[in-house]
Design a protein around this motif. Structure first.
Motif, short mmCIF file in Angstrom:
data_model
loop_
_atom_site.label_atom_id
_atom_site.label_comp_id
_atom_site.label_asym_id
_atom_site.label_seq_id
_atom_site.Cartn_x
_atom_site.Cartn_y
_atom_site.Cartn_z
N ASN A 166 0.85 -1.19 0.00
CA ASN A 166 0.00 0.00 0.00
C ASN A 166 0.90 1.25 0.00
N ARG A 179 0.42 4.11 0.87
CA ARG A 179 0.18 4.97 2.04
C ARG A 179 0.73 4.36 3.34
N LEU A 180 1.39 3.21 3.24
CA LEU A 180 1.94 2.55 4.43
C LEU A 180 3.25 3.19 4.88
N VAL A 208 -1.14 3.39 8.08
CA VAL A 208 -1.41 3.96 6.75
C VAL A 208 -2.08 5.32 6.90
#
Lengths: 186, 186
Positions: free
Chosen positions: A2, A4-5, A56
């Protein structure tokens, strides 16, 4: 992965040198000397990692459009100022009573009664902030949120004032685990 | 492992036999014969898995206390009725415009204008539902949500009516990928 991690890896390596490491409430984590903050996962080959926290960035959960527009007008991006050499990581977990509440009930506590958004806004642009959500990751995480802040040495007192204000709010009564980690960039 | 994590594993094994497999919009997934629905992660040793979707149940994002109390009074738990031998999995992804909206904007579309909660409530207790969130997992997932439904053969038409109503709403304009998978328990 991901995009956004983010991973916060505590150990003996990393850009950030720990100056204070305090368990505000609930179970502590082992104290570490340095913290590495990574976009993505910690490489499996990384040695010297004592613990890692992951989270996240995500969509707004509480802010209204009017509030968001004010925030965007005042805030600066975390990590964008070379002079912001101080940083804090505040991991928190909220209790089952909080998570059992509905959206309107949580919003009423967070903003109408605790003024969380308004308090944060008063310290913009000095105190930059990035919120990471951990509760809905696939692994069980020790905290629900990790918030990362940065600020200049001149604004260190303002950061203390902001935290003190937030910790006196009704919202904070629902927090059953909290760490307070302060760092300088080296 | 997060105790709220569920895995939907498509392949040649599993309790549920696929009767329809349709890409409503956006990129499809490979069609499979059977689906295994697990609390937790798919065992690494599992063979015959063509794809897997994962998601976590979580706190309410939109329902108010009044709405939640009505839902709780009417609903039955998914998986609790032996006679509910029909099931559907509806994975959806919402677009960047949706996720860029603030909480009040998304609530206004989801409920005040699209009546998502009210529509679902009208079909209780016949149509049981469990929502899984995928967007904030650590891995990039192909969908933002996976909703699982179960119902009796007698209520199969009611389920079609409910889906048709939802797909005509303003909220659905923000969905850019959707699958519709129907199954029977064998």
């Amino acid at each position: 992965m991901n995009p956004r991690l983010f991973t916060f890896a505590g150990g003996n390596e990393g850009l950030w040198s720990v100056t204070r490491f305090q368990a505000v409430c609930g179970e502590p984590l082992p104290e570490v000397k340095r913290i590495n903050i990574l976009n993505g996962a910690q490489p499996a080959s990384a040695s010297e990692v004592t613990w890692q926290l992951r989270g996240v960035t995500s969509n707004e959960r509480y802010a209204t459009r009017a509030e968001k527009d004010q925030l965007v007008a005042k805030q600066v991006a975390l990590g964008s100022r070379p002079e912001a050499t101080r940083s804090a990581i505040i991991p928190i977990r909220k209790n089952a009573q909080w998570w059992g509440m509905t959206q309107d009930e949580r919003r009423a506590i967070l903003e109408e009664r605790s003024h969380h958004i308004v308090i944060g806004m008063r310290y913009l642009p000095a105190i930059a902030r990035r919120l990471h959500h951990c509760r809905d990751l696939g692994e069980s995480e020790p905290f629900d949120f990790v918030t990362l802040f940065d600020y200049t040495p001149q604004d260190a007192n303002a950061f203390e004032d902001m935290l003190a204000e937030l910790r006196l709010t009704e919202e904070w009564k629902y927090i059953d685990r909290e760490l307070d980690i302060r760092m300088v960039r080296e």
